[in-house]
Design a protein around this motif. Structure first.
Motif, PDB file in Angstrom:
ATOM      1  N   LYS A 106       0.613  -1.307   0.112  1.00  0.00           N
ATOM      2  CA  LYS A 106      -0.075   0.030   0.052  1.00  0.00           C
ATOM      3  C   LYS A 106       0.931   1.276   0.102  1.00  0.00           C
ATOM      4  O   LYS A 106       0.580   2.273  -0.716  1.00  0.00           O
ATOM      5  CB  LYS A 106      -0.748  -0.010   1.125  1.00  0.00           C
ATOM      6  CG  LYS A 106      -1.759   1.235   1.116  1.00  0.00           C
ATOM      7  CD  LYS A 106      -2.714   0.964   2.498  1.00  0.00           C
ATOM      8  CE  LYS A 106      -3.304   2.450   2.989  1.00  0.00           C
ATOM      9  NZ  LYS A 106      -3.983   2.490   4.110  1.00  0.00           N
ATOM     10  N   ALA A 107       1.874   1.157   1.076  1.00  0.00           N
ATOM     11  CA  ALA A 107       2.809   2.426   0.884  1.00  0.00           C
ATOM     12  C   ALA A 107       3.397   2.613  -0.192  1.00  0.00           C
ATOM     13  O   ALA A 107       3.750   3.766  -0.906  1.00  0.00           O
ATOM     14  CB  ALA A 107       3.705   2.274   2.142  1.00  0.00           C
ATOM     15  N   GLY A 108       3.745   1.513  -1.013  1.00  0.00           N
ATOM     16  CA  GLY A 108       4.415   1.505  -2.404  1.00  0.00           C
ATOM     17  C   GLY A 108       3.543   2.089  -3.598  1.00  0.00           C
ATOM     18  O   GLY A 108       4.189   3.082  -4.431  1.00  0.00           O
ATOM     19  N   ILE A 109       2.428   1.986  -3.211  1.00  0.00           N
ATOM     20  CA  ILE A 109       1.554   2.438  -4.170  1.00  0.00           C
ATOM     21  C   ILE A 109       1.047   4.103  -3.950  1.00  0.00           C
ATOM     22  O   ILE A 109       1.177   4.790  -4.774  1.00  0.00           O
ATOM     23  CB  ILE A 109       0.337   1.768  -4.321  1.00  0.00           C
ATOM     24  CG1 ILE A 109       0.580   0.329  -5.018  1.00  0.00           C
ATOM     25  CG2 ILE A 109      -0.911   2.453  -5.228  1.00  0.00           C
ATOM     26  CD1 ILE A 109      -0.456  -0.838  -4.614  1.00  0.00           C
ATOM     27  N   THR A 110       0.595   4.154  -2.613  1.00  0.00           N
ATOM     28  CA  THR A 110       0.078   5.533  -2.320  1.00  0.00           C
ATOM     29  C   THR A 110       0.802   6.368  -1.456  1.00  0.00           C
ATOM     30  O   THR A 110       0.699   7.579  -1.349  1.00  0.00           O
ATOM     31  CB  THR A 110      -1.095   5.109  -1.388  1.00  0.00           C
ATOM     32  OG1 THR A 110      -0.753   4.621  -0.151  1.00  0.00           O
ATOM     33  CG2 THR A 110      -2.142   4.447  -1.924  1.00  0.00           C
ATOM     34  N   GLY A 111       2.069   5.780  -1.251  1.00  0.00           N
ATOM     35  CA  GLY A 111       3.117   6.657  -0.330  1.00  0.00           C
ATOM     36  C   GLY A 111       2.750   6.270   1.053  1.00  0.00           C
ATOM     37  O   GLY A 111       1.772   5.945   1.553  1.00  0.00           O
ATOM     38  N   SER A 112       3.744   6.919   1.873  1.00  0.00           N
ATOM     39  CA  SER A 112       3.277   6.843   3.339  1.00  0.00           C
ATOM     40  C   SER A 112       3.448   7.977   4.105  1.00  0.00           C
ATOM     41  O   SER A 112       4.044   8.613   4.773  1.00  0.00           O
ATOM     42  CB  SER A 112       4.705   6.019   4.130  1.00  0.00           C
ATOM     43  OG  SER A 112       4.828   4.495   3.788  1.00  0.00           O
ATOM     44  N   ASP A 113       2.144   8.433   4.142  1.00  0.00           N
ATOM     45  CA  ASP A 113       1.568   9.882   4.941  1.00  0.00           C
ATOM     46  C   ASP A 113       1.641   9.412   6.172  1.00  0.00           C
ATOM     47  O   ASP A 113       1.282   8.326   6.637  1.00  0.00           O
ATOM     48  CB  ASP A 113       0.271  10.418   4.129  1.00  0.00           C
ATOM     49  CG  ASP A 113      -0.951   9.749   4.136  1.00  0.00           C
ATOM     50  OD1 ASP A 113      -0.675   8.320   4.576  1.00  0.00           O
ATOM     51  OD2 ASP A 113      -1.897  10.210   4.013  1.00  0.00           O
ATOM     52  N   GLU A 114       1.630  10.515   7.021  1.00  0.00           N
ATOM     53  CA  GLU A 114       1.855  10.431   8.535  1.00  0.00           C
ATOM     54  C   GLU A 114       0.298   9.705   8.836  1.00  0.00           C
ATOM     55  O   GLU A 114       0.331   8.744   9.770  1.00  0.00           O
ATOM     56  CB  GLU A 114       1.826  11.804   9.189  1.00  0.00           C
ATOM     57  CG  GLU A 114       3.383  12.140   9.312  1.00  0.00           C
ATOM     58  CD  GLU A 114       4.406  11.136   9.521  1.00  0.00           C
ATOM     59  OE1 GLU A 114       4.259  10.834  10.586  1.00  0.00           O
ATOM     60  OE2 GLU A 114       5.244  10.892   8.751  1.00  0.00           O
ATOM     61  N   GLU A 115      -0.861   9.992   8.349  1.00  0.00           N
ATOM     62  CA  GLU A 115      -2.181   9.603   8.860  1.00  0.00           C
ATOM     63  C   GLU A 115      -2.363   8.063   8.514  1.00  0.00           C
ATOM     64  O   GLU A 115      -2.600   7.323   9.399  1.00  0.00           O
ATOM     65  CB  GLU A 115      -3.278  10.304   8.013  1.00  0.00           C
ATOM     66  CG  GLU A 115      -4.605  10.073   8.557  1.00  0.00           C
ATOM     67  CD  GLU A 115      -5.641  11.025   8.038  1.00  0.00           C
ATOM     68  OE1 GLU A 115      -6.737  10.695   8.063  1.00  0.00           O
ATOM     69  OE2 GLU A 115      -5.283  12.118   7.303  1.00  0.00           O
ATOM     70  N   SER A 116      -1.652   7.694   7.219  1.00  0.00           N
ATOM     71  CA  SER A 116      -1.845   6.255   7.270  1.00  0.00           C
ATOM     72  C   SER A 116      -0.887   5.436   8.027  1.00  0.00           C
ATOM     73  O   SER A 116      -1.196   4.178   8.631  1.00  0.00           O
ATOM     74  CB  SER A 116      -1.668   5.689   5.776  1.00  0.00           C
ATOM     75  OG  SER A 116      -0.281   6.109   5.369  1.00  0.00           O
ATOM     76  N   VAL A 117       0.354   6.091   8.573  1.00  0.00           N
ATOM     77  CA  VAL A 117       1.203   5.301   9.364  1.00  0.00           C
ATOM     78  C   VAL A 117       0.633   5.216  10.601  1.00  0.00           C
ATOM     79  O   VAL A 117       0.426   4.277  11.395  1.00  0.00           O
ATOM     80  CB  VAL A 117       2.639   6.001   9.542  1.00  0.00           C
ATOM     81  CG1 VAL A 117       3.394   5.324  10.765  1.00  0.00           C
ATOM     82  CG2 VAL A 117       3.165   5.932   8.224  1.00  0.00           C
ATOM     83  N   ILE A 118      -0.122   6.228  11.142  1.00  0.00           N
ATOM     84  CA  ILE A 118      -0.884   6.262  12.610  1.00  0.00           C
ATOM     85  C   ILE A 118      -2.047   5.265  12.511  1.00  0.00           C
ATOM     86  O   ILE A 118      -2.164   4.582  13.239  1.00  0.00           O
ATOM     87  CB  ILE A 118      -1.278   7.657  12.990  1.00  0.00           C
ATOM     88  CG1 ILE A 118       0.001   8.725  13.037  1.00  0.00           C
ATOM     89  CG2 ILE A 118      -2.184   7.760  14.175  1.00  0.00           C
ATOM     90  CD1 ILE A 118      -0.396  10.282  13.095  1.00  0.00           C
ATOM     91  N   GLU A 119      -2.723   5.476  11.323  1.00  0.00           N
ATOM     92  CA  GLU A 119      -3.744   4.376  11.294  1.00  0.00           C
ATOM     93  C   GLU A 119      -3.478   3.047  11.418  1.00  0.00           C
ATOM     94  O   GLU A 119      -4.072   2.166  11.900  1.00  0.00           O
ATOM     95  CB  GLU A 119      -4.761   4.643   9.841  1.00  0.00           C
ATOM     96  CG  GLU A 119      -5.540   5.707   9.979  1.00  0.00           C
ATOM     97  CD  GLU A 119      -6.108   6.234   8.745  1.00  0.00           C
ATOM     98  OE1 GLU A 119      -5.942   5.373   7.345  1.00  0.00           O
ATOM     99  OE2 GLU A 119      -6.912   7.107   8.538  1.00  0.00           O
ATOM    100  N   SER A 120      -2.391   2.684  10.824  1.00  0.00           N
ATOM    101  CA  SER A 120      -1.856   1.331  10.657  1.00  0.00           C
ATOM    102  C   SER A 120      -1.211   0.946  12.258  1.00  0.00           C
ATOM    103  O   SER A 120      -1.772  -0.145  12.807  1.00  0.00           O
ATOM    104  CB  SER A 120      -0.474   1.220   9.792  1.00  0.00           C
ATOM    105  OG  SER A 120      -0.702   1.254   8.748  1.00  0.00           O
ATOM    106  N   ASN A 121      -0.804   1.896  12.948  1.00  0.00           N
ATOM    107  CA  ASN A 121      -0.507   1.741  14.324  1.00  0.00           C
ATOM    108  C   ASN A 121      -1.761   1.648  15.288  1.00  0.00           C
ATOM    109  O   ASN A 121      -1.708   0.770  16.128  1.00  0.00           O
ATOM    110  CB  ASN A 121       0.482   2.786  14.887  1.00  0.00           C
ATOM    111  CG  ASN A 121       1.547   2.754  14.262  1.00  0.00           C
ATOM    112  OD1 ASN A 121       2.145   1.649  13.934  1.00  0.00           O
ATOM    113  ND2 ASN A 121       2.415   4.009  14.206  1.00  0.00           N
TER     114      ASN A 121
END
Length: 149
Positions: A83-98
């Motif tokens: 997902k990060a490879g396709i959409t990038g790793s924005d802060e919000e998605s990192v936090i949501e994953s956590n």
């Protein structure tokens, strides 16, 4: 008290704690926010202490320490990388994953506590203490997400 049951419950729980370690290592690596990176590194250290505490207890009850992670955790981390490879790793998605990972940790702690009556009191106390710390982490992550919105 059944030592085998205690060992089984703790080994399963520790797989989720080990998932937590891997998840926060990954988050610390991909976040671009220095404050978040520092927090995630603190959570890696905290989770490592939890794992060591669980493994020490497992050994005290005659079991083998649990070093592995869950299959679900491995799949999820792989999916997050894609997902990060396709959409990038924005802060919000990192936090949501956590947050998602902490919610899974809560489920694992609850599953362990479902066996409360079969576990020694000191083990129940350890699990409850770790669960409360995980709950506080989940709440802080939700606050971080609100700030990132």
């Amino acid at each position: 008290m059944n030592n085998e049951k205690t060992v089984d419950v703790l080994q399963e729980l520790n797989q989720f704690v080990n998932d937590r370690i891997e998840g926060y290592k990954h988050a610390a690596k991909v976040t671009k926010d220095p404050a978040h990176q520092s927090y995630y590194k603190d959570l890696v250290n905290q989770s490592t202490k939890f794992s060591n505490e669980i493994n020490s207890t497992i050994s005290n009850f005659g079991g083998s320490p649990e070093k592995g992670t869950t299959a679900k955790g491995k799949i999820y981390r792989g999916w997050m990388d894609v997902k990060a490879g396709i959409t990038g790793s924005d802060e919000e998605s990192v936090i949501e994953s956590n947050i998602y990972g902490e919610e899974w940790a809560q489920k694992a702690y609850n599953d362990a506590l479902d066996h409360k009556g079969e576990l020694p009191q000191n083990v129940v106390q350890m699990v409850e203490k770790q669960k409360q710390t995980s709950l506080a982490t989940c709440e802080r992550l939700r606050q971080m997400k609100e700030s990132a919105d």
